[in-house]
Write a protein that holds these residues in place. Sequence first.
Motif, PDB file in Angstrom:
ATOM      1  N   ARG A  80       0.666  -1.441  -0.031  1.00 49.48           N
ATOM      2  CA  ARG A  80       0.023  -0.086  -0.114  1.00 49.48           C
ATOM      3  C   ARG A  80       0.953   1.234  -0.008  1.00 49.48           C
ATOM      4  O   ARG A  80       1.949   1.434   0.297  1.00 49.48           O
ATOM      5  N   CYS A  90       0.217   5.839  -0.442  1.00 50.17           N
ATOM      6  CA  CYS A  90      -0.426   7.170  -0.618  1.00 50.17           C
ATOM      7  C   CYS A  90      -0.008   8.473  -1.223  1.00 50.17           C
ATOM      8  O   CYS A  90       1.221   8.730  -1.131  1.00 50.17           O
ATOM      9  N   VAL A 115      -3.710   3.137   5.889  1.00 51.97           N
ATOM     10  CA  VAL A 115      -2.811   3.483   4.831  1.00 51.97           C
ATOM     11  C   VAL A 115      -1.325   3.105   5.337  1.00 51.97           C
ATOM     12  O   VAL A 115      -0.544   2.854   4.396  1.00 51.97           O
ATOM     13  N   PRO A 118      -5.046   7.159  -0.727  1.00 52.80           N
ATOM     14  CA  PRO A 118      -4.312   5.820  -0.476  1.00 52.80           C
ATOM     15  C   PRO A 118      -4.563   5.175  -1.693  1.00 52.80           C
ATOM     16  O   PRO A 118      -5.413   5.240  -2.351  1.00 52.80           O
TER      17      PRO A 118
END
Length: 606
Positions: A250, A252, A389, A477
Amino acid sequence: MQRSEEERFYMACRAAYLSVFRSSLVNMTSKDQLCTVLQQAGRNPSQKALDKYWPPGTKKLNFDDFVEILKKEKPAEPDELMRIFKKFDVNCDGYISHDELSRILTASGEKMSPEEVDEIFSLADVNKDGKLDYAEFCRLLGSTAERCQTAALEKLEADAKLKRQNFGNQLENPPQSSESQPELSAAPTQSRTELETTQRKDSRSSSRPSSARSRRSSLSTAITMGTGSTKSGRLAEPKSLQDWNHTLMRGCFYLEEDGTIVSLQYRLHIPETTSVYLTIRPLNLSPIPEKPSSWMCVDTALYVVTGNKTKEDSTLVCFTELRDKEKFVWRGELNAGSYLLMPFTTGCRLMKSTRKTTTKPAQLVNRTQSGELELTKEFKAALSDIFEVIDLDGSGLLSLEEYNFFEQRTSGEKCDEDAWAICKENFDTRKNELTRQGFLELNLMEANDREGDPRDLWLTLEAMGYNQSLEMVEACPFVIEVYCEDVKATLQAVHLDSGIKMLNSSVQKSITSKAEARSLKGQENVLLYTYKGESRISSVIANKSNQKVTVHINNEQSKNCVSSRGMSMFAVEVPARTKMVCQHVIASNDQQEWTYNCVESIIPSL
């Protein structure tokens, strides 16, 4: 045509600027000019504010700088000057003497000289009785700037030719140096402070209007695009994808104060040559299926390069071109080796808002009946989303490395091993990593350390893209997924200082490698590359000449479009022997057909 609040703001900016300068392509060259144009926009800057915006060594500011300053400076209150006058009206009769006026105007705001005070008093003292009716004076003073702005707006509306000449350029990236090189080099997007805008001389000496001259060096591009619901990305998805080795990470996109968009980069290591399926998409954090997160409409892309830490030794390998709804896809074969994955968004749907915030800041902490502090329900929800996030691998736990990326973003510091050991002793952990509950406890401890003062907590929230209503409006995100057919790849988040330069270079290469070069009429050394992707159109301007050129961009005939520049008309200055991204354009409404119609014209330097 009904204008949005943002468009009205920029029109007001141009109106104020044009009350002082003949064109918004003319630079301010002194602090006095900055003060004058701010006053024309209804601001009353103090000397301290002017010193802040024009620090020692400043030689010039351009229209874009003025727009950014105007966003920060609050409009002058109508009653502010009246309150000052009343303080000096010792008789409370609505009049002040010359000496009293002199004390006011030489002590407040941009201080005036005695000669300037004499001139103002002689004009305002209509009865020549040595007294000034300050209520009438304030009314006249307040209406002057408004009349100037109104006149400039009417002129812009009425004269289409003048309108084409007087739009400033809205910028994407922060100031970066651009050194001239023997061969055509890749320049970053224009800098706010380093931009040297071409100042056009009065064209009355020429028998041909300047707009007609520039039209000889213009180029028009018209492209009609279908709806954004095309699912061609699904055609590239392997049937046996569920059997491939899979890893995800992940991240952002964060919108910085100057409009720059930043994110982490990722190191991908592939042990053997294999088929790869690569995707990037916004990460939905909404628990309600019918109401996805607001940033799900933000376009994303992933650029894959080889090389290490500089753009000079990097080579663009591929980028995600295919689209399946909010997901962007690339499928192909990658050789064994190490690659850098660089996330990208055009910024068309992730921009600074000019809308003023009038809501009261949300409450972050409460005190219980026993007097102890507790986090509010709303703040806990925001922290829970932040946890999602920064939990880069999606494990539900925060490692020291993941927590440090968060610390770097919010405080610029890092947590060392000793401090992390203390965190593990005091907060909820599992497998030596911080849980969601532990993350909440850590923030509660910070609130207690400040005895309930939320200012430091707000700094964290703002760094993570939240507004005062606890809405994530300046961040997006995302999640990256890598599928390999034959081997298990490793994916690791990294932070490179040169990341923005490398990404900008890769974006330029992706456009120029896939688009045909067309020269502007009569300017064979100025080339335009227009790339048509599945969901966006991007352009690069290459200047092969030995002098800078200024190109005027007109998107007014486009339909259902939004530009990364934030404006339908702007100017781009390209230094000698460099190339730069002009703009990215995507659909305003993905469910409708859209038309890109752009006219690029050289602004002559006379």
